[in-house]
Design a protein around this motif. Sequence first.
Motif, PDB file in Angstrom:
ATOM      1  N   GLN A  20       0.833  -1.211   0.000  1.00 31.86           N
ATOM      2  CA  GLN A  20       0.000   0.000   0.000  1.00 31.86           C
ATOM      3  C   GLN A  20       0.867   1.261   0.000  1.00 31.86           C
ATOM      4  O   GLN A  20       0.544   2.254  -0.664  1.00 31.86           O
ATOM      5  N   GLN A  21       2.005   1.192   0.743  1.00 27.76           N
ATOM      6  CA  GLN A  21       2.895   2.347   0.775  1.00 27.76           C
ATOM      7  C   GLN A  21       3.486   2.630  -0.608  1.00 27.76           C
ATOM      8  O   GLN A  21       3.573   3.778  -1.037  1.00 27.76           O
ATOM      9  N   ALA A  22       3.910   1.536  -1.305  1.00 29.71           N
ATOM     10  CA  ALA A  22       4.453   1.723  -2.655  1.00 29.71           C
ATOM     11  C   ALA A  22       3.403   2.337  -3.575  1.00 29.71           C
ATOM     12  O   ALA A  22       3.684   3.250  -4.360  1.00 29.71           O
ATOM     13  N   ALA A  23       2.157   1.795  -3.464  1.00 28.73           N
ATOM     14  CA  ALA A  23       1.087   2.351  -4.298  1.00 28.73           C
ATOM     15  C   ALA A  23       0.829   3.804  -3.943  1.00 28.73           C
ATOM     16  O   ALA A  23       0.624   4.666  -4.812  1.00 28.73           O
ATOM     17  N   LEU A  24       0.877   4.100  -2.620  1.00 29.06           N
ATOM     18  CA  LEU A  24       0.662   5.492  -2.189  1.00 29.06           C
ATOM     19  C   LEU A  24       1.797   6.393  -2.658  1.00 29.06           C
ATOM     20  O   LEU A  24       1.562   7.555  -3.022  1.00 29.06           O
ATOM     21  N   GLU A  25       3.032   5.860  -2.651  1.00 21.00           N
ATOM     22  CA  GLU A  25       4.163   6.671  -3.135  1.00 21.00           C
ATOM     23  C   GLU A  25       4.004   6.977  -4.623  1.00 21.00           C
ATOM     24  O   GLU A  25       4.265   8.094  -5.072  1.00 21.00           O
ATOM     25  N   LYS A  26       3.593   5.921  -5.398  1.00 21.45           N
ATOM     26  CA  LYS A  26       3.360   6.169  -6.827  1.00 21.45           C
ATOM     27  C   LYS A  26       2.248   7.198  -7.017  1.00 21.45           C
ATOM     28  O   LYS A  26       2.341   8.106  -7.852  1.00 21.45           O
ATOM     29  N   GLU A  27       1.190   7.034  -6.238  1.00 26.96           N
ATOM     30  CA  GLU A  27       0.081   7.990  -6.336  1.00 26.96           C
ATOM     31  C   GLU A  27       0.535   9.390  -5.938  1.00 26.96           C
ATOM     32  O   GLU A  27       0.147  10.398  -6.552  1.00 26.96           O
ATOM     33  N   GLN A  28       1.417   9.423  -4.896  1.00 27.75           N
ATOM     34  CA  GLN A  28       1.937  10.719  -4.482  1.00 27.75           C
ATOM     35  C   GLN A  28       2.773  11.367  -5.588  1.00 27.75           C
ATOM     36  O   GLN A  28       2.661  12.567  -5.855  1.00 27.75           O
ATOM     37  N   GLN A  29       3.637  10.518  -6.244  1.00 28.58           N
ATOM     38  CA  GLN A  29       4.433  11.048  -7.355  1.00 28.58           C
ATOM     39  C   GLN A  29       3.531  11.548  -8.482  1.00 28.58           C
ATOM     40  O   GLN A  29       3.777  12.608  -9.071  1.00 28.58           O
ATOM     41  N   ARG A  30       2.470  10.751  -8.772  1.00 32.12           N
ATOM     42  CA  ARG A  30       1.542  11.175  -9.825  1.00 32.12           C
ATOM     43  C   ARG A  30       0.855  12.484  -9.456  1.00 32.12           C
ATOM     44  O   ARG A  30       0.703  13.393 -10.278  1.00 32.12           O
ATOM     45  N   LEU A  31       0.450  12.572  -8.185  1.00 30.51           N
ATOM     46  CA  LEU A  31      -0.207  13.802  -7.737  1.00 30.51           C
ATOM     47  C   LEU A  31       0.750  14.986  -7.763  1.00 30.51           C
ATOM     48  O   LEU A  31       0.375  16.106  -8.128  1.00 30.51           O
ATOM     49  N   LEU A  32       2.034  14.731  -7.363  1.00 33.71           N
ATOM     50  CA  LEU A  32       3.020  15.813  -7.421  1.00 33.71           C
ATOM     51  C   LEU A  32       3.240  16.275  -8.852  1.00 33.71           C
ATOM     52  O   LEU A  32       3.334  17.480  -9.124  1.00 33.71           O
ATOM     53  N   GLU A  33       3.346  15.268  -9.783  1.00 36.45           N
ATOM     54  CA  GLU A  33       3.517  15.622 -11.194  1.00 36.45           C
ATOM     55  C   GLU A  33       2.294  16.385 -11.711  1.00 36.45           C
ATOM     56  O   GLU A  33       2.405  17.380 -12.428  1.00 36.45           O
ATOM     57  N   GLY A  34       1.095  15.880 -11.322  1.00 35.05           N
ATOM     58  CA  GLY A  34      -0.112  16.595 -11.726  1.00 35.05           C
ATOM     59  C   GLY A  34      -0.156  17.992 -11.146  1.00 35.05           C
ATOM     60  O   GLY A  34      -0.567  18.951 -11.809  1.00 35.05           O
ATOM     61  N   ASN A  35       0.308  18.125  -9.896  1.00 36.61           N
ATOM     62  CA  ASN A  35       0.336  19.450  -9.271  1.00 36.61           C
ATOM     63  C   ASN A  35       1.294  20.374 -10.003  1.00 36.61           C
ATOM     64  O   ASN A  35       1.014  21.562 -10.219  1.00 36.61           O
ATOM     65  N   ARG A  36       2.480  19.764 -10.405  1.00 35.64           N
ATOM     66  CA  ARG A  36       3.447  20.591 -11.143  1.00 35.64           C
ATOM     67  C   ARG A  36       2.856  21.054 -12.480  1.00 35.64           C
ATOM     68  O   ARG A  36       2.996  22.218 -12.869  1.00 35.64           O
ATOM     69  N   LEU A  37       2.193  20.092 -13.185  1.00 34.45           N
ATOM     70  CA  LEU A  37       1.580  20.452 -14.462  1.00 34.45           C
ATOM     71  C   LEU A  37       0.483  21.500 -14.271  1.00 34.45           C
ATOM     72  O   LEU A  37       0.332  22.422 -15.086  1.00 34.45           O
ATOM     73  N   LEU A  38      -0.277  21.336 -13.185  1.00 37.07           N
ATOM     74  CA  LEU A  38      -1.323  22.335 -12.913  1.00 37.07           C
ATOM     75  C   LEU A  38      -0.718  23.704 -12.631  1.00 37.07           C
ATOM     76  O   LEU A  38      -1.251  24.735 -13.062  1.00 37.07           O
ATOM     77  N   GLU A  39       0.428  23.693 -11.903  1.00 37.57           N
ATOM     78  CA  GLU A  39       1.089  24.978 -11.634  1.00 37.57           C
ATOM     79  C   GLU A  39       1.572  25.613 -12.933  1.00 37.57           C
ATOM     80  O   GLU A  39       1.429  26.820 -13.146  1.00 37.57           O
ATOM     81  N   GLU A  40       2.163  24.745 -13.816  1.00 38.13           N
ATOM     82  CA  GLU A  40       2.611  25.279 -15.104  1.00 38.13           C
ATOM     83  C   GLU A  40       1.429  25.789 -15.919  1.00 38.13           C
ATOM     84  O   GLU A  40       1.493  26.854 -16.541  1.00 38.13           O
ATOM     85  N   ALA A  41       0.337  24.981 -15.919  1.00 39.53           N
ATOM     86  CA  ALA A  41      -0.852  25.425 -16.654  1.00 39.53           C
ATOM     87  C   ALA A  41      -1.406  26.708 -16.061  1.00 39.53           C
ATOM     88  O   ALA A  41      -1.854  27.613 -16.780  1.00 39.53           O
ATOM     89  N   LYS A  42      -1.352  26.787 -14.732  1.00 42.56           N
ATOM     90  CA  LYS A  42      -1.839  27.998 -14.080  1.00 42.56           C
ATOM     91  C   LYS A  42      -1.000  29.199 -14.490  1.00 42.56           C
ATOM     92  O   LYS A  42      -1.528  30.278 -14.814  1.00 42.56           O
ATOM     93  N   ALA A  43       0.347  28.996 -14.470  1.00 41.14           N
ATOM     94  CA  ALA A  43       1.231  30.091 -14.881  1.00 41.14           C
ATOM     95  C   ALA A  43       0.970  30.475 -16.333  1.00 41.14           C
ATOM     96  O   ALA A  43       0.932  31.656 -16.690  1.00 41.14           O
ATOM     97  N   ALA A  44       0.788  29.412 -17.210  1.00 40.22           N
ATOM     98  CA  ALA A  44       0.509  29.707 -18.620  1.00 40.22           C
ATOM     99  C   ALA A  44      -0.818  30.443 -18.773  1.00 40.22           C
ATOM    100  O   ALA A  44      -0.944  31.382 -19.569  1.00 40.22           O
TER     101      ALA A  44
END
Length: 424
Positions: free
Chosen positions: A125-149
């Motif tokens: 579950q921790q590994a799955a949560l870490e992957k989900e966390q990485q995905r969420l972080l990447e999504g957050n980064r993309l959202l920040e970039e989209a927000k800036a754009a």
Amino acid sequence: MYGVLLILVLIITGGAIAFIGDRLGSKVGKKRLSLFGLRPRHTSIIVTIVTGILITTTTLGVMTAVSKDVRTALFGMEKLNRTMMETKASLNLAQADLASAQQQKDEADQALAASQDEVEKLQGQQAALEKEQQRLLEGNRLLEEAKAALLSKNDELAAQNDNLLGLNETLAGQNEALQGENDALTQTNVKLGDEKKLLEKQTEALANGLITIREGDIVYRAGEVIASGVIRGNRDEEAVRADLTTLAQVASRNVSVRVGENKTDQDIWIYRPEFESAVQTIAKSPQDMVVRVVASGNQIRGEEIRGSLELYKNSIIFQPHEFILARSYRIDGSQKGVAEEALMDFLTGVNQTAQARGILPDPIRGTVGVIEAAQFYDVVSRIQPYHDGVVLSAYAREATNALGPLRLDVKVERIDEENAGVQP
């Protein structure tokens, strides 16, 4: 080994004491000694008893002195029994504790196994949560970039909105100007209607002229070049229009020369929209343009000459003295016309090569250059003396652009078959 040695010592010691006691009893009996006023017989018994006591005492003394276990057996048995009882009780208690501990261990092992399963499950579950966390972080980064754009785009749109507001005001002014232009276009439309009527008359005249075209005197054939020139591109339309008008005037003069009359520039007619389209094309072109005024059809003497404009991009195709083509021929100078045929074949090849490089051919003859008769026969005269192979090479005499004409210098060289080379 220690017990055997102790037994041997006791046997020897007991034997020695018995021997001594026996000897002592014998002496006492023989000498009839009396101890404590007793009779010799009783004295001998006492000596024997004392000897046995000594044996026992000595044995116990030696064993006590040598062995701790003997001392314990003689003097600490009670304590040993109590200790044994206490030890047995402690052992029973320890065994009970051991059984309880074993049960607790089994329970702990079961709990540990369950814990390990739970840990493995939690790790997954921790590994799955870490992957989900990485995905969420990447999504957050993309959202920040989209927000800036989007913020940047919003600022850009705001600036464009301001520009559009200003443009709207400008367009409002231009609308008024366009209204005026619309009025002008209305007048132009009326003028074009008049030109249309004129074209209809010209079409009728053309239809009438087609009847007599076979019998009439053709001044220009369809596609024949009346005039040509190079006009510089990337300039103001007025300057280009002036140059193009000058070329049309040159074409009119050429028409006058051809028909043998002194006529004005109105003797050649070019469709106005075609003329204006050519002006715009040349003005927008980044390079110079070759312009040809060609006859739009077979032109009969006495009729108005109608012309069309052909535009080509201009560039320098051949530099001065640049090599164009070389071919080898078998020449027998004794045979008449062989040299002329070889030269004509060579010039045909030069013509094809020049066209492939970009020089515009004459629409009627299909040629790209000119060669004077004197130059032609000079080359023939240089070919005729050779009775074996010759190589003809063509070079550009001067810088030649796409308009042409291409002027040649022809070099004649003999093939030396014996020395496998070319001789001048």
